[in-house]
Every structure is written in C-alpha cells, then in structure tokens.
Design an enzyme around this catalytic site. Sequence first.
Site, PDB file in Angstrom:
ATOM      1  N   SER A   1     -12.655  12.526 -18.219  1.00  0.00           N
ATOM      2  CA  SER A   1     -13.901  13.029 -17.616  1.00  0.00           C
ATOM      3  C   SER A   1     -14.569  12.059 -16.648  1.00  0.00           C
ATOM      4  O   SER A   1     -15.529  12.453 -15.978  1.00  0.00           O
ATOM      5  CB  SER A   1     -14.899  13.400 -18.702  1.00  0.00           C
ATOM      6  OG  SER A   1     -14.588  14.679 -19.184  1.00  0.00           O
TER       7      SER A   1
ATOM      8  N   LYS B   1     -14.899  13.269 -13.230  1.00  0.00           N
ATOM      9  CA  LYS B   1     -15.970  14.212 -12.869  1.00  0.00           C
ATOM     10  C   LYS B   1     -17.032  13.569 -11.974  1.00  0.00           C
ATOM     11  O   LYS B   1     -17.698  14.241 -11.197  1.00  0.00           O
ATOM     12  CB  LYS B   1     -16.580  14.820 -14.140  1.00  0.00           C
ATOM     13  CG  LYS B   1     -15.568  15.685 -14.881  1.00  0.00           C
ATOM     14  CD  LYS B   1     -16.006  16.109 -16.285  1.00  0.00           C
ATOM     15  CE  LYS B   1     -14.858  16.874 -16.953  1.00  0.00           C
ATOM     16  NZ  LYS B   1     -15.051  17.147 -18.368  1.00  0.00           N
TER      17      LYS B   1
ATOM     18  N   TYR C   1      -7.887  20.960 -12.431  1.00  0.00           N
ATOM     19  CA  TYR C   1      -8.766  20.215 -13.344  1.00  0.00           C
ATOM     20  C   TYR C   1      -7.932  19.299 -14.251  1.00  0.00           C
ATOM     21  O   TYR C   1      -8.256  18.121 -14.431  1.00  0.00           O
ATOM     22  CB  TYR C   1      -9.595  21.223 -14.149  1.00  0.00           C
ATOM     23  CG  TYR C   1     -10.378  20.620 -15.278  1.00  0.00           C
ATOM     24  CD1 TYR C   1     -11.589  19.966 -15.041  1.00  0.00           C
ATOM     25  CD2 TYR C   1      -9.917  20.679 -16.595  1.00  0.00           C
ATOM     26  CE1 TYR C   1     -12.312  19.400 -16.086  1.00  0.00           C
ATOM     27  CE2 TYR C   1     -10.628  20.119 -17.639  1.00  0.00           C
ATOM     28  CZ  TYR C   1     -11.820  19.481 -17.382  1.00  0.00           C
ATOM     29  OH  TYR C   1     -12.527  18.910 -18.417  1.00  0.00           O
TER      30      TYR C   1
ATOM     31  N   TYR D   1     -21.946  13.483 -22.867  1.00  0.00           N
ATOM     32  CA  TYR D   1     -21.899  14.675 -23.717  1.00  0.00           C
ATOM     33  C   TYR D   1     -23.230  14.834 -24.451  1.00  0.00           C
ATOM     34  O   TYR D   1     -24.278  14.741 -23.839  1.00  0.00           O
ATOM     35  CB  TYR D   1     -20.698  14.612 -24.673  1.00  0.00           C
ATOM     36  CG  TYR D   1     -19.440  14.095 -24.032  1.00  0.00           C
ATOM     37  CD1 TYR D   1     -18.922  14.743 -22.916  1.00  0.00           C
ATOM     38  CD2 TYR D   1     -18.792  12.964 -24.479  1.00  0.00           C
ATOM     39  CE1 TYR D   1     -17.766  14.274 -22.304  1.00  0.00           C
ATOM     40  CE2 TYR D   1     -17.637  12.496 -23.884  1.00  0.00           C
ATOM     41  CZ  TYR D   1     -17.133  13.156 -22.789  1.00  0.00           C
ATOM     42  OH  TYR D   1     -16.003  12.698 -22.193  1.00  0.00           O
TER      43      TYR D   1
ATOM     44  N   VAL E   1     -12.587  11.166 -22.619  1.00  0.00           N
ATOM     45  CA  VAL E   1     -11.953  11.150 -23.938  1.00  0.00           C
ATOM     46  C   VAL E   1     -10.684  10.295 -23.979  1.00  0.00           C
ATOM     47  O   VAL E   1     -10.096  10.120 -25.040  1.00  0.00           O
ATOM     48  CB  VAL E   1     -11.675  12.573 -24.490  1.00  0.00           C
ATOM     49  CG1 VAL E   1     -12.953  13.339 -24.741  1.00  0.00           C
ATOM     50  CG2 VAL E   1     -10.729  13.347 -23.580  1.00  0.00           C
TER      51      VAL E   1
HETATM   52  N1  GLU Z   1      -9.565  16.809 -19.968  1.00  0.00           N
HETATM   53  C1  GLU Z   1     -10.537  16.790 -21.026  1.00  0.00           C
HETATM   54  C2  GLU Z   1     -10.902  18.190 -21.445  1.00  0.00           C
HETATM   55  O1  GLU Z   1     -11.102  19.014 -20.617  1.00  0.00           O
HETATM   56  C3  GLU Z   1     -11.704  16.019 -20.554  1.00  0.00           C
HETATM   57  C4  GLU Z   1     -12.681  15.813 -21.623  1.00  0.00           C
HETATM   58  C5  GLU Z   1     -13.478  14.572 -21.441  1.00  0.00           C
HETATM   59  O2  GLU Z   1     -12.997  13.508 -21.125  1.00  0.00           O
HETATM   60  O3  GLU Z   1     -14.680  14.715 -21.672  1.00  0.00           O
HETATM   61  O4  GLU Z   1     -11.004  18.497 -22.579  1.00  0.00           O
END
Ligand code: GLU
Length: 303
Positions: free
Chosen positions: A63, A66, A188, A239, A257
Amino acid sequence: MDMQAVLEEIHEAVRPMIGSGTVAEYIPRLAAVNPDQFGMSVVMNDGTSYGVGDCEVPFSIQSISKVFTLVLTLDRDGDEIWTRVGREPSGAAFNSLAQLEYKRGIPRNPFMNAGALVVTDHLLGLSEAGEQPLLELLRAEAGNPAIAPDPLVAASEADHADRNSSIAYLLSSFGNLRNPVGDVLAHYFEQCAIAMSTRDLAAAGAFLARGGIRQDGTPVLSPRQAKRVNAVMLTAGFYDAAAEFAYRVGLPGKSGVGGGILAIVPGKCSICVWGPGLDSSGNSMIGMAALDEFTSRTGWSVF
Ligand code: GLU
C-alpha cells in the site's frame, strides 16, 4: 546530529522485537517472507542517505504504492480525483467495504483499498500504460532503474482476490470505475507487488519532505499539493490506526502489508522502515516502534 549513530542506536533498541508480529497471511507469497528482517533508511533533504540492517533488501511495497499513485493523479489531473474519492480517515480496516454502501461508492480516502482502486482506475483513464508511469516515477526518484513488480506476488494476490474483487465490483455498481473491473484489479495488484528496499523508498519519497521539489530544484508536485499529500498520509496512512501512529510517532506516513512504512519529516528528511511482522491493524510492529524511537530521540515530529 550524527544520523548514522541515531539509526544504529534505534537498531539496537528494537532488536529484541525483530520477528514479532504476524506476516500478512492472506497473500500466500507474503506469508513466505522471512519475518526476522529489519531495515531502516533516512534520506536527508540535502540528499545524504543513511541506513541500517536490511536496508538494501527489496520487499513488497504494497500500500505504500498508494502514495505515489495519488501523487501521479494529482500531478496529471489536479483536484479531479477528489470528485471520486474522499479524504477523511476511515477508522476501518484497509480492505473494508462497509462504508462504500452508504457512501454510495465514494471511498473515504485514497489510501484504503477501495480508494486506491478508484485512483488506479483514474490513472488508467489518464494513461493507457497502466503501472508504467508509477514505475518511471519510482525508478527516477529512487535512482534505481531495476525497480519492478514481483510477478509472483502479483499472481499470489490475484489468486486470493475475493475481497478486493468485491470492493471493485461494488465500486463499479455505483459507477465509480470507468475501466473493466478485471483491468483495474490487475493494475492494482502489479502496483502493490513492486519490490523496493527501504533505501529506494526513502529516496523515492524525499520530494515530499522538500515541499514537492527534487533535490535538483525541479518539481514533482507543487508545494501546495505536497502539503495535501502529507496531510492525507497523516490522517489516513495507517488504516484504522492513523491516530495511534500520530500519537506514537507524529509524522505523515504510509504503511503497507509487506511490512514497510514510509514517513516524512517535512523540511528535514524522508524515512523508510521495514519489518514484515504486522500488528492487528496491518502495520509493521517493529516499524512503528522504530519510528517512535526516531521521533523521540531526534525530536523531529510535526507535533
Ligand atoms: N495489496 C494489498 C491488498 O490489496 C495491499 C494492502 C495494504 O498494503 O494495505 O490487500
């Protein structure tokens, strides 16, 4: 301040925590990562860089990607993305779809999966080349042309995509995806599967500590946009634990993650820390502790 000495002290302080937490099990390829690793890098605004531990070992940025897809969207299309995604903390898990129903397909922020899928879709609308602009940005800013997605991680995520697929179909049902669901998900997963070291990521994020400007004076973003990206990192980068990170560390940041955290000290430096073991919110356990140590020892926090 002797930054290398600070990092070495932090390494010693967190050493007993190496291996703690739980690796992300819902992506089998990530579950196979050796948890006993820790790396940390700092890139100062004058370009000097420091690192300890496994700071040159590539890991899955997940993430943290992002932040950079949001940067690209803001750079290419200004504030348009905010008609499709909010910028409020979610107080929910990264992969939550609960709010999407009553918000009628508008995700709370661009850093939860739902919001990131919309950003990916938006970027696809601006460029046919999918994750290529992201790779170009990361390679250029990190000075590492070898940065690439790990195809095994991307495939592993695609094979276990029930949750992200549900989010994408719900977005699509509200008309908030413009490209086919399968295309958006594939791009993604590729973005999340990019592998970088803490040194690469600290260097790639350094413009956010310089008000959007590279060390050579050229802009990636305007200072106003960089301020906004840092604000969204502070309020939504962790999060349902954004407030906990603000409380313990007090910096804009974004976790993934894969166990990485990118954190920004505006006006001073960019920091990346990595340890694969996660806490119950999905944030690197040792990463949180190391950044807590960093801001406590240096006094460099936005608070
Ligand atoms: N590729 C992970 C998912 O979509 C990213 C989650 C993350 O790092 O927050 O679940």
